[in-house]
Design an enzyme around this catalytic site. Structure first.
Site, mmCIF file in Angstrom:
data_model
loop_
_atom_site.group_PDB
_atom_site.id
_atom_site.type_symbol
_atom_site.label_atom_id
_atom_site.label_comp_id
_atom_site.label_asym_id
_atom_site.label_seq_id
_atom_site.Cartn_x
_atom_site.Cartn_y
_atom_site.Cartn_z
ATOM 1 N N TRP A 157 -44.707 19.533 4.059
ATOM 2 C CA TRP A 157 -44.692 18.654 2.883
ATOM 3 C C TRP A 157 -46.103 18.247 2.448
ATOM 4 O O TRP A 157 -46.275 17.689 1.375
ATOM 5 C CB TRP A 157 -43.887 17.389 3.180
ATOM 6 N N ASN A 158 -47.122 18.469 3.288
ATOM 7 C CA ASN A 158 -48.400 17.827 2.950
ATOM 8 C C ASN A 158 -49.191 18.564 1.871
ATOM 9 O O ASN A 158 -50.031 17.972 1.202
ATOM 10 C CB ASN A 158 -49.231 17.619 4.215
ATOM 11 N N PRO A 182 -39.323 25.567 1.432
ATOM 12 C CA PRO A 182 -40.240 24.433 1.459
ATOM 13 C C PRO A 182 -39.619 23.242 2.185
ATOM 14 O O PRO A 182 -38.400 23.189 2.367
ATOM 15 C CB PRO A 182 -40.462 24.122 -0.018
ATOM 16 N N ALA A 183 -40.450 22.286 2.566
ATOM 17 C CA ALA A 183 -39.940 21.089 3.242
ATOM 18 C C ALA A 183 -38.990 20.312 2.327
ATOM 19 O O ALA A 183 -39.186 20.258 1.111
ATOM 20 C CB ALA A 183 -41.107 20.189 3.644
ATOM 21 N N GLU A 256 -49.739 28.448 11.589
ATOM 22 C CA GLU A 256 -50.785 27.467 11.280
ATOM 23 C C GLU A 256 -50.257 26.106 11.716
ATOM 24 O O GLU A 256 -49.456 25.498 11.031
ATOM 25 C CB GLU A 256 -51.074 27.481 9.773
ATOM 26 N N CYS A 290 -53.847 18.996 8.482
ATOM 27 C CA CYS A 290 -54.008 19.474 9.856
ATOM 28 C C CYS A 290 -55.476 19.662 10.209
ATOM 29 O O CYS A 290 -55.816 19.833 11.370
ATOM 30 C CB CYS A 290 -53.290 20.784 10.008
ATOM 31 N N GLU A 387 -52.283 14.027 17.385
ATOM 32 C CA GLU A 387 -52.697 14.077 15.983
ATOM 33 C C GLU A 387 -52.088 12.881 15.254
ATOM 34 O O GLU A 387 -50.879 12.736 15.190
ATOM 35 C CB GLU A 387 -52.162 15.377 15.391
ATOM 36 N N GLU A 464 -55.339 32.811 7.244
ATOM 37 C CA GLU A 464 -54.878 32.778 5.849
ATOM 38 C C GLU A 464 -56.073 32.671 4.921
ATOM 39 O O GLU A 464 -57.072 32.029 5.251
ATOM 40 C CB GLU A 464 -53.935 31.593 5.651
HETATM 41 N N1 LIG Z 1 -52.066 24.098 10.688
HETATM 42 C C1 LIG Z 1 -51.753 23.714 9.464
HETATM 43 O O1 LIG Z 1 -52.210 24.268 8.466
HETATM 44 C C2 LIG Z 1 -50.819 22.569 9.276
HETATM 45 C C3 LIG Z 1 -50.191 21.923 10.328
HETATM 46 N N2 LIG Z 1 -49.331 20.863 10.089
HETATM 47 C C4 LIG Z 1 -48.802 20.099 11.217
HETATM 48 O O2 LIG Z 1 -47.375 19.752 10.983
HETATM 49 C C5 LIG Z 1 -47.153 18.395 11.317
HETATM 50 C C6 LIG Z 1 -46.813 17.583 10.103
HETATM 51 O O3 LIG Z 1 -46.130 18.350 9.179
HETATM 52 P P1 LIG Z 1 -44.539 18.411 9.209
HETATM 53 O O4 LIG Z 1 -44.086 19.008 7.928
HETATM 54 O O5 LIG Z 1 -43.925 17.118 9.633
HETATM 55 O O6 LIG Z 1 -44.251 19.455 10.353
HETATM 56 P P2 LIG Z 1 -42.858 20.034 10.817
HETATM 57 O O7 LIG Z 1 -43.260 21.052 11.774
HETATM 58 O O8 LIG Z 1 -41.870 19.000 11.219
HETATM 59 O O9 LIG Z 1 -42.193 20.748 9.508
HETATM 60 C C7 LIG Z 1 -42.820 21.834 8.920
HETATM 61 C C8 LIG Z 1 -41.741 22.634 8.178
HETATM 62 O O10 LIG Z 1 -40.860 23.191 9.129
HETATM 63 C C9 LIG Z 1 -39.505 22.828 8.837
HETATM 64 N N3 LIG Z 1 -38.766 22.735 10.084
HETATM 65 C C10 LIG Z 1 -38.772 21.730 10.981
HETATM 66 N N4 LIG Z 1 -37.971 22.046 12.036
HETATM 67 C C11 LIG Z 1 -37.448 23.278 11.777
HETATM 68 C C12 LIG Z 1 -36.550 24.168 12.457
HETATM 69 N N5 LIG Z 1 -36.026 23.855 13.645
HETATM 70 N N6 LIG Z 1 -36.235 25.355 11.879
HETATM 71 C C13 LIG Z 1 -36.756 25.702 10.678
HETATM 72 N N7 LIG Z 1 -37.616 24.911 9.980
HETATM 73 C C14 LIG Z 1 -37.957 23.720 10.532
HETATM 74 C C15 LIG Z 1 -39.645 21.513 8.100
HETATM 75 O O11 LIG Z 1 -38.490 21.292 7.344
HETATM 76 P P3 LIG Z 1 -38.075 19.802 6.906
HETATM 77 O O12 LIG Z 1 -39.334 18.993 6.795
HETATM 78 O O13 LIG Z 1 -37.358 19.980 5.615
HETATM 79 O O14 LIG Z 1 -37.182 19.335 8.004
HETATM 80 C C16 LIG Z 1 -40.868 21.788 7.253
HETATM 81 O O15 LIG Z 1 -40.501 22.549 6.135
HETATM 82 C C17 LIG Z 1 -48.440 17.919 11.941
HETATM 83 O O16 LIG Z 1 -48.449 18.182 13.319
HETATM 84 C C18 LIG Z 1 -49.510 18.776 11.269
HETATM 85 O O17 LIG Z 1 -50.687 18.914 11.964
HETATM 86 C C19 LIG Z 1 -48.994 20.454 8.851
HETATM 87 C C20 LIG Z 1 -49.593 21.092 7.786
HETATM 88 C C21 LIG Z 1 -50.570 22.141 7.912
HETATM 89 O O1 LIG Z 2 -51.723 22.025 5.687
HETATM 90 C C1 LIG Z 2 -52.857 21.620 5.719
HETATM 91 O O2 LIG Z 2 -53.189 20.574 6.274
HETATM 92 C C2 LIG Z 2 -53.845 22.455 5.029
HETATM 93 O O3 LIG Z 2 -53.894 23.718 5.673
HETATM 94 C C3 LIG Z 2 -55.199 21.825 5.034
HETATM 95 S S1 LIG Z 2 -56.221 22.548 3.835
HETATM 96 O O4 LIG Z 2 -56.041 24.007 3.848
HETATM 97 O O5 LIG Z 2 -55.795 21.982 2.542
HETATM 98 O O6 LIG Z 2 -57.557 22.145 4.231
#
Ligand SMILES: NC(=O)C1=CN([C@@H]2O[C@H](COP(=O)(O)OP(=O)(O)OC[C@H]3O[C@@H](n4cnc5c(N)ncnc54)[C@H](OP(=O)(O)O)[C@@H]3O)[C@@H](O)[C@H]2O)C=CC1
Ligand SMILES: O=C(O)[C@H](O)CS(=O)(=O)O
Length: 484
Positions: A157-158, A182-183, A256, A290, A387, A464
Site C-alpha cells: 500500500w505504501n 494490489p493491496a 523486495e 522500506c 522496522e 528492480e
Molecule cells: N522492499 C520493499 O521495497 C518494500 C518492503 N515493504 C515492507 O512491507 C511491510 C509494510 O508493507 P505491507 O503492505 O504491510 O506488507 P505486507 O507484506 O503485509 O503486504 C504486502 C502485500 O502482500 C499482500 N499479502 C499479505 N499477506 C498475503 C498472503 N498470505 N498471500 C498473498 N498476499 C498477501 C498484502 O495484501 P493486503 O494488504 O491486501 O492484505 C499486500 O498487498 C514493511 O515490512 C515494509 O518494509 C513495503 C514496501 C516496499
Molecule cells: O516500497 C518502497 O518502500 C519503495 O520501494 C521505496 S522507493 O523505491 O520509493 O524508494
C-alpha cells in the site's frame, strides 16, 4: 467525492482481459481515506475461480504479445507513459485519498512510477543475446533472451503506483503478460493505471489488475503452473510465505522485502547536509518506505550538534491532510501502524531513551502521529531490531568506524543504508563493509528508475529498475548448431 478532470479514472471494478468486471462473490472491499476516515471507493472481491480464468486469459494474451516486435511493444508502453504523465494530477489525487501521502509526494510518485514505463519502453529494445566463439569448428553457439511467460505481482500500500509499474513495465517490455494484485488499502491507483493502459492500446489480457482477498487471489497466483514469475514487494514475513507457496511450481521470484536502514553521521560529515538527508530519508511517506532510515548512528564528537539541528528541522515539518497546502507529512496508513510506532517509542523510553521532539498522536484524526526524534537509543531496544515504518528518528552514539559498522550490520535485514563523510578513504572502506544492497553516500534519497533497487539477507533478492530489471522477466535460451 474526488474532483477529477478525468472522472473515469476512479473505478469500482477490477480490470481483466480488457474488461471491467465485478466479483462473483458478490462482496466488495471498501477503501477509506486514512486522513479523514471517509469512504473513497470500493472494489470487488473476486473468487479463486475468477482468478484462474484471468490467469488463462493472460496466458492466451502472452502468446500473441510476445510475437510483437520489441519496438511495437515499447511504442505502446510509451503511449501508456504519456497518458500517465498527462493525467498525473488526477492519479495523485486518487493516491492521496486512499494512501494519505501529501499531494506533492503523490505527484512525485506518479512521475517516479511513469519513469519505469519510460525506462523499460527503451530497455525493451535492448534485450541483446550473445554469439559465443565455438570451441569446435563444426558448431555455432548463440544465446537468446526470451520472455518468461505469464507473470504475477503482489504489491504493498505504501507506493500504490510505483510498485506496480516497477514490475509491470519490465514484464510487458520483455513480452510477458502481467496480473497485479494490489493491496486492499490502495487498489484505486492501480485501477487508474489500468484505465490508461487500456487507452494506450495495450492488448486485452496483457495487463490485469485483480482485487479480492489476498490469501484467495495470492493462493491462485502462487500455485498456478501457468504463472512463471512472481514479483513481491512487502514484508519479509509474507515474502517467506509466498516463496513457500511458489516452490512446488518453481517460479522465478523477485522479493523486495523489509528493511532496517542505518544512517551514519561521521565526525567529518557536513552536518547541515546530513540533517537534510536524514529528513528526506526518514520522513518520506511519513516513514512508511522500506528504504527509510530506521536507525541514526552519530559520532560522539558531533552527536549533540546533529541532534539539536535535526530536532529543529523536524519541528518545521507540517503534519496534516495531504490535500492541504504546505503539508509535508500525512497520516499513517492505519491504526495498527500508529500502535507499532507507539510501541517502539514506549519501549525505547522505558530503556533509557529521551524524546527530543514529538512522541505523541495528533488530534487531527486516528492515524496522525508527530514526527519524532529520540536520543540515547541503544541496540537492545525494539526500534533497533524492528522496522518502525513510521516517523521516528532514533539517535544512537558511536566512537569508532569499526564500532559503527558492527552496529549497522547487526540486523537480519540488508536493503538500504546511508552515511555522511567527506573522507574518500573512509567512504570506500565503509561502503564496502556495509552488508546492504544499496548504499547512499552523502545523500538520503537513492531511488530512481536507472539504478538496481533491491536487498540482501532477509530484505530479499532480485533487482528492480536499471538494465538489470528486465532480466527478472526473461530466460536465456542457448542454441547450439552442429554440422556446420
Ligand atoms: N522492499 C520493499 O521495497 C518494500 C518492503 N515493504 C515492507 O512491507 C511491510 C509494510 O508493507 P505491507 O503492505 O504491510 O506488507 P505486507 O507484506 O503485509 O503486504 C504486502 C502485500 O502482500 C499482500 N499479502 C499479505 N499477506 C498475503 C498472503 N498470505 N498471500 C498473498 N498476499 C498477501 C498484502 O495484501 P493486503 O494488504 O491486501 O492484505 C499486500 O498487498 C514493511 O515490512 C515494509 O518494509 C513495503 C514496501 C516496499
Ligand atoms: O516500497 C518502497 O518502500 C519503495 O520501494 C521505496 S522507493 O523505491 O520509493 O524508494
Amino acid at each position: 467525492m474526488l474532483s477529477l478532470a478525468k472522472p473515469d479514472l476512479l473505478r469500482n471494478q477490477a480490470y481483466a482481459n480488457g474488461q471491467w468486471i465485478d466479483g462473483d462473490t458478490g462482496e466488495a472491499t471498501e477503501v477509506f481515506n486514512p486522513a479523514t476516515g471517509e469512504l473513497v471507493g470500493s472494489v470487488p472481491k473476486m473468487s479463486a475461480a475468477q482468478t484462474q480464468a484471468v490467469i488463462a486469459q493472460a496466458d492466451t494474451a502472452y502468446r500473441s504479445w510476445k510475437k510483437l516486435t520489441a519496438k511495437e511493444r515499447c511504442a505502446l508502453l510509451r503511449k501508456w507513459f504519456d497518458l500517465i504523465t498527462a493525467n498525473a494530477d488526477d492519479i495523485a489525487k486518487i493516491m492521496t485519498a486512499e494512501q494519505g501521502k501529501p499531494l506533492t509526494e503523490a505527484k512525485g510518485e506518479v512521475g517516479y512510477a511513469a519513469s519505469f514505463i519510460e525506462w523499460f519502453s527503451e530497455e525493451g529494445k535492448r534485450t541483446y543475446g550473445d554469439v559465443i566463439p565455438s570451441p569446435t569448428g563444426d558448431k555455432r553457439l548463440v544465446v537468446v533472451k526470451e520472455p518468461i511467460g505469464v507473470c504475477a505481482a503482489i504489491t504493498p500500500w505504501n507506493f500504490p503506483a510505483a510498485m506496480i509499474t516497477r514490475k509491470a513495465a519490465p514484464a510487458l517490455a520483455a513480452g510477458c503478460s502481467m496480473i497485479v494484485r494490489p493491496a486492499d488499502a490502495t487498489p484505486l491507483t492501480a485501477l487508474a493505471l489500468a484505465v490508461l493502459a487500456d487507452e494506450a492500446g495495450i492488448p486485452a489480457g496483457v495487463f490485469n489488475v485483480i482485487t479480492g482477498k489476498s490469501r484467495v487471489l495470492g493462493g491462485e497466483l502462487t500455485t498456478s503452473p501457468v504463472i512463471k514469475k512472481l514479483s513481491f514487494t512487502g514484508s519479509t514475513e509474507v515474502g517467506r510465505v509466498l516463496m513457500e507457496q511458489c516452490s512446488p511450481t518453481l517460479k522465478k521470484l523477485s522479493m523486495e522485502l523489509g528493511g532496517n536502514a542505518p544512517f551514519i553521521v561521521f565526525e567529518d560529515a557536513d552536518l547541515d547536509a546530513a540533517v537534510a538527508g536524514a529528513i528526506a530519508s526518514k520522513y518520506r511517506n511519513a516513514g512508511q518506505t522500506c528504504v527509510c532510515t530506521n536507525r541514526l548512528y552519530v559520532h560522539d564528537k558531533v552527536y549533540d550538534a546533529f541532534a539539536e539541528k535535526l530536532a529543529k528541522a523536524v519541528g518545521q515539518l507540517k503534519v496534516g491532510n495531504g490535500t492541504e497546502e504546505g503539508v509535508t507529512q500525512g497520516p499513517l496508513i492505519d491504526n495498527a501502524a500508529v500502535n507499532k510506532v507507539e510501541e517502539h517509542i514506549e519501549d525505547a523510553l522505558s530503556k533509557g531513551a529521551r524524546t527530543l521532539f514529538g512522541g505523541k498522536r495528533l488530534p487531527l484524526g486516528d492515524n496522525f502521529f508527530e514526527p519524532t526524534v529520540l536520543a540515547d537509543v541503544t541496540q537492545d531496544m525494539l526500534i533497533a531490531r524492528e522496522e518502525t515504518f513510521g516517523p521516528v528518528a532514533p539517535l544512537f552514539r558511536f566512537s569508532s568506524d569499526d564500532e559503527v559498522i558492527q552496529m549497522a550490520n547487526d540486523t537480519e535485514f540488508g536493503l538500504a543504508s546511508y552515511f555522511y563523510s567527506k573522507d574518500i578513504s573512509r567512504v570506500w572502506r565503509v561502503a564496502e563493509a556495509l552488508e546492504y544492497g544499496m548504499v547512499g553516500i552523502n545523500t538520503g534519497i537513492i531511488s530512481n528508475e536507472v539504478a538496481p533497487f533491491g536487498g540482501v539477507k532477509q530484505s530479499g533478492f532480485g533487482r528492480e529498475g536499471s538494465h538489470y530489471g528486465i532480466d527478472e522477466y526473461m530466460s536465456l535460451k542457448y542454441l547450439c548448431m552442429g554440422e556446420i
